[in-house]
Write an enzyme that holds these catalytic residues in place. Sequence first.
Site, PDB file in Angstrom:
ATOM      1  N   GLY A  43       0.818  -0.979   0.013  1.00 38.76           N
ATOM      2  CA  GLY A  43       0.027   0.003  -0.041  1.00 38.76           C
ATOM      3  C   GLY A  43       0.997   1.274  -0.133  1.00 38.76           C
ATOM      4  O   GLY A  43       1.928   1.089   0.286  1.00 38.76           O
ATOM      5  N   GLN A  48       2.715  10.025   1.371  1.00 45.14           N
ATOM      6  CA  GLN A  48       3.919   9.299   1.259  1.00 45.14           C
ATOM      7  C   GLN A  48       4.864   9.691   0.054  1.00 45.14           C
ATOM      8  O   GLN A  48       6.093   9.236   0.134  1.00 45.14           O
ATOM      9  CB  GLN A  48       3.908   7.766   1.338  1.00 45.14           C
ATOM     10  N   CYS A  91       6.017  -0.139   7.250  1.00 45.80           N
ATOM     11  CA  CYS A  91       5.634   0.992   6.273  1.00 45.80           C
ATOM     12  C   CYS A  91       6.867   1.626   5.625  1.00 45.80           C
ATOM     13  O   CYS A  91       8.203   1.554   6.013  1.00 45.80           O
ATOM     14  CB  CYS A  91       5.394   2.305   7.456  1.00 45.80           C
ATOM     15  N   LEU A  92       6.537   1.871   4.246  1.00 45.80           N
ATOM     16  CA  LEU A  92       7.478   2.215   3.135  1.00 45.80           C
ATOM     17  C   LEU A  92       8.291   3.606   3.619  1.00 45.80           C
ATOM     18  O   LEU A  92       9.440   3.775   3.201  1.00 45.80           O
ATOM     19  CB  LEU A  92       7.090   2.311   1.912  1.00 45.80           C
ATOM     20  N   HIS A 133      -4.247   1.506   7.761  1.00 43.45           N
ATOM     21  CA  HIS A 133      -2.866   1.938   7.712  1.00 43.45           C
ATOM     22  C   HIS A 133      -2.783   3.153   6.789  1.00 43.45           C
ATOM     23  O   HIS A 133      -2.353   4.309   7.232  1.00 43.45           O
ATOM     24  CB  HIS A 133      -1.894   0.885   7.628  1.00 43.45           C
ATOM     25  N   GLU A 134      -3.065   2.872   5.486  1.00 39.34           N
ATOM     26  CA  GLU A 134      -3.054   4.019   4.476  1.00 39.34           C
ATOM     27  C   GLU A 134      -4.150   5.115   4.786  1.00 39.34           C
ATOM     28  O   GLU A 134      -3.611   6.356   4.656  1.00 39.34           O
ATOM     29  CB  GLU A 134      -3.293   3.284   3.177  1.00 39.34           C
ATOM     30  N   HIS A 137      -2.641   7.726   6.958  1.00 39.41           N
ATOM     31  CA  HIS A 137      -1.491   8.395   6.386  1.00 39.41           C
ATOM     32  C   HIS A 137      -2.059   9.772   5.741  1.00 39.41           C
ATOM     33  O   HIS A 137      -1.601  10.631   5.876  1.00 39.41           O
ATOM     34  CB  HIS A 137      -0.982   7.677   5.183  1.00 39.41           C
TER      35      HIS A 137
HETATM   36 ZN    ZN Z   1       2.666   3.452   5.836  1.00 42.42          ZN
END
Ligand code: ZN
Length: 212
Positions: A43, A48, A91-92, A133-134, A137
């Site tokens: 995701g 991000q 998380c990226l 999660h997304e 963000h």
């Molecule tokens: Zn993340």
Amino acid sequence: MEIVKYGHPSLRWKAKELTELTPDFKATVRAMFDLMYEARGIGLAATQVGLPYRFFVVNTTADPEETEEELVFINPEIIRKKGNVEGEEGCLSLPELYGEVARAEEIVLEAYDIDGQGFEMECSEILARVIQHENDHLDGVLFIDRMTPDNVAELQANLDDLETQFRQAQAAGTLASDEGLKKGLSEMEKTFEFPIKATMSAGSEPADSDDE
Ligand code: ZN
């Protein structure tokens, strides 16, 4: 376009709803999927990649070949939550950092798809987790904010390292100052638009769909 890392003000930004979509939007979404696959993620939220808008992309298979599993959520809203379940997340934007996070077990959400069509989706398991999660963000909330203080304490050294790396990049001039980055985000909110689609205009409600 690149994935911004912990320390970047974009990750603490409350993103703005999209009111219009342009053909450029599809290219942006494509680029986000490509970045996500490259980083082996499932995701990726707009904030991000430094875009202060409410949308994110998901493919729970993490496999670029599985294009039919690609999902785009624009102006998402979680309208129902049920149950509570712990699971490991990463998380990226906080590479190589993992921890247990409690999330709703099942959710129902409303969103618009890449063509500006509204839909409702009910989901559970990994898809429910990644969506929550997304979606966080888009409000500037990170998974570490949802961890227990003990879990965060365990990760503190790694968080400090990430923060140091970010400050070093700023000191080296690779990245703008916080003030400069925030200014960029504010400007983008005002000027960066994705003009099209009457379906996204005010008054249109997401329609029900049988997806998932
Ligand atoms: Zn993340």
